[in-house]
Design a protein around this motif. Sequence first.
Motif, PDB file in Angstrom:
ATOM      1  N   TYR A 127     -33.007 -10.861 -49.222  1.00 46.40           N
ATOM      2  CA  TYR A 127     -32.508 -11.487 -50.449  1.00 46.40           C
ATOM      3  C   TYR A 127     -31.880 -10.524 -51.506  1.00 46.40           C
ATOM      4  O   TYR A 127     -32.690  -9.760 -51.812  1.00 46.40           O
ATOM      5  CB  TYR A 127     -33.067 -12.922 -50.713  1.00 46.40           C
ATOM      6  N   ASP A 128     -30.766 -10.843 -52.002  1.00 42.98           N
ATOM      7  CA  ASP A 128     -30.578 -10.169 -53.304  1.00 42.98           C
ATOM      8  C   ASP A 128     -30.937 -11.613 -54.054  1.00 42.98           C
ATOM      9  O   ASP A 128     -31.196 -12.550 -53.721  1.00 42.98           O
ATOM     10  CB  ASP A 128     -29.103  -9.550 -53.479  1.00 42.98           C
ATOM     11  N   LEU A 165     -42.604 -17.482 -66.379  1.00 43.94           N
ATOM     12  CA  LEU A 165     -42.915 -16.942 -65.407  1.00 43.94           C
ATOM     13  C   LEU A 165     -41.480 -17.047 -64.389  1.00 43.94           C
ATOM     14  O   LEU A 165     -40.803 -17.933 -64.747  1.00 43.94           O
ATOM     15  CB  LEU A 165     -43.910 -17.130 -64.347  1.00 43.94           C
ATOM     16  N   MET A 166     -41.036 -16.345 -63.554  1.00 33.86           N
ATOM     17  CA  MET A 166     -39.889 -16.650 -62.826  1.00 33.86           C
ATOM     18  C   MET A 166     -40.007 -16.184 -61.265  1.00 33.86           C
ATOM     19  O   MET A 166     -41.164 -15.109 -60.823  1.00 33.86           O
ATOM     20  CB  MET A 166     -38.592 -16.099 -63.357  1.00 33.86           C
ATOM     21  N   VAL A 167     -39.495 -16.600 -60.472  1.00 35.78           N
ATOM     22  CA  VAL A 167     -39.277 -16.394 -58.942  1.00 35.78           C
ATOM     23  C   VAL A 167     -38.021 -15.323 -58.877  1.00 35.78           C
ATOM     24  O   VAL A 167     -36.948 -15.887 -59.428  1.00 35.78           O
ATOM     25  CB  VAL A 167     -39.286 -17.434 -57.976  1.00 35.78           C
ATOM     26  N   ASP A 168     -38.326 -14.222 -58.292  1.00 35.88           N
ATOM     27  CA  ASP A 168     -37.511 -13.314 -58.511  1.00 35.88           C
ATOM     28  C   ASP A 168     -37.259 -12.470 -57.036  1.00 35.88           C
ATOM     29  O   ASP A 168     -38.131 -12.074 -56.425  1.00 35.88           O
ATOM     30  CB  ASP A 168     -37.463 -12.261 -59.434  1.00 35.88           C
ATOM     31  N   ALA A 169     -35.796 -12.197 -56.563  1.00 35.31           N
ATOM     32  CA  ALA A 169     -35.613 -11.113 -55.576  1.00 35.31           C
ATOM     33  C   ALA A 169     -34.858 -10.048 -56.350  1.00 35.31           C
ATOM     34  O   ALA A 169     -33.988  -9.860 -56.726  1.00 35.31           O
ATOM     35  CB  ALA A 169     -34.626 -11.697 -54.723  1.00 35.31           C
ATOM     36  N   PRO A 170     -36.030  -8.965 -56.668  1.00 39.19           N
ATOM     37  CA  PRO A 170     -35.569  -7.900 -57.628  1.00 39.19           C
ATOM     38  C   PRO A 170     -34.466  -7.078 -57.218  1.00 39.19           C
ATOM     39  O   PRO A 170     -33.431  -6.680 -58.082  1.00 39.19           O
ATOM     40  CB  PRO A 170     -36.691  -6.885 -57.733  1.00 39.19           C
ATOM     41  N   SER A 171     -34.102  -6.796 -55.894  1.00 37.77           N
ATOM     42  CA  SER A 171     -33.127  -6.182 -55.216  1.00 37.77           C
ATOM     43  C   SER A 171     -33.122  -6.260 -53.727  1.00 37.77           C
ATOM     44  O   SER A 171     -34.061  -6.559 -53.197  1.00 37.77           O
ATOM     45  CB  SER A 171     -32.687  -4.749 -55.774  1.00 37.77           C
ATOM     46  N   GLY A 217     -33.909  -6.068 -50.159  1.00 36.94           N
ATOM     47  CA  GLY A 217     -34.892  -5.139 -49.485  1.00 36.94           C
ATOM     48  C   GLY A 217     -36.334  -5.248 -50.068  1.00 36.94           C
ATOM     49  O   GLY A 217     -37.409  -4.803 -49.309  1.00 36.94           O
ATOM     50  N   LEU A 218     -36.145  -5.403 -51.217  1.00 35.71           N
ATOM     51  CA  LEU A 218     -37.642  -5.442 -51.952  1.00 35.71           C
ATOM     52  C   LEU A 218     -38.409  -7.138 -51.805  1.00 35.71           C
ATOM     53  O   LEU A 218     -37.360  -8.153 -51.715  1.00 35.71           O
ATOM     54  CB  LEU A 218     -37.655  -5.156 -53.344  1.00 35.71           C
ATOM     55  N   ASP A 219     -39.508  -7.333 -51.884  1.00 34.65           N
ATOM     56  CA  ASP A 219     -40.265  -8.691 -51.741  1.00 34.65           C
ATOM     57  C   ASP A 219     -39.652  -9.547 -52.841  1.00 34.65           C
ATOM     58  O   ASP A 219     -39.807  -9.017 -53.909  1.00 34.65           O
ATOM     59  CB  ASP A 219     -41.478  -8.688 -51.552  1.00 34.65           C
ATOM     60  N   VAL A 220     -39.437 -10.974 -52.328  1.00 34.27           N
ATOM     61  CA  VAL A 220     -39.413 -11.940 -53.628  1.00 34.27           C
ATOM     62  C   VAL A 220     -40.641 -11.976 -54.002  1.00 34.27           C
ATOM     63  O   VAL A 220     -41.870 -12.138 -53.352  1.00 34.27           O
ATOM     64  CB  VAL A 220     -38.855 -13.219 -52.758  1.00 34.27           C
ATOM     65  N   ARG A 221     -40.891 -12.208 -55.493  1.00 34.74           N
ATOM     66  CA  ARG A 221     -42.080 -12.422 -55.933  1.00 34.74           C
ATOM     67  C   ARG A 221     -41.890 -13.297 -57.137  1.00 34.74           C
ATOM     68  O   ARG A 221     -41.056 -13.422 -57.766  1.00 34.74           O
ATOM     69  CB  ARG A 221     -42.414 -11.114 -56.479  1.00 34.74           C
ATOM     70  N   VAL A 222     -43.277 -13.399 -57.784  1.00 32.33           N
ATOM     71  CA  VAL A 222     -43.365 -14.118 -59.041  1.00 32.33           C
ATOM     72  C   VAL A 222     -43.886 -13.332 -60.201  1.00 32.33           C
ATOM     73  O   VAL A 222     -44.634 -12.254 -59.867  1.00 32.33           O
ATOM     74  CB  VAL A 222     -44.458 -15.246 -59.022  1.00 32.33           C
TER      75      VAL A 222
END
Length: 91
Positions: A4-5, A63-69, A71-76
């Motif tokens: 995801y982006d 805190l947030m849930v983020d798809a940094p860019s 190809g990178l894992d979605v994370r908190v």
Amino acid sequence: PDSYDCSGLVVWAFATEGISLPHYTGSLWNSGMHVSRADLEPGDLVFFGADIGHVGFYIGQGLMVDAPSTGLDVRVEPVWWSQYVGAVRIA
């Protein structure tokens, strides 16, 4: 999908609840009610960068849930307060 982006994650998450949103951060910025930082609630969209080029989901406690860019894992992770420009609540 296997990646995801940031706006794609938002669009996908709301689609699972039957809510259709545009797949661009600038359009998401105009898709709901703007809320102040003091009034943030879990589920609000938080936006970053002078060009409003990034979005995440606020989940509380800074805190947030983020798809940094793509190809990178979605994370908190902690909200990027130094780049924060505002928040939107989708009604």
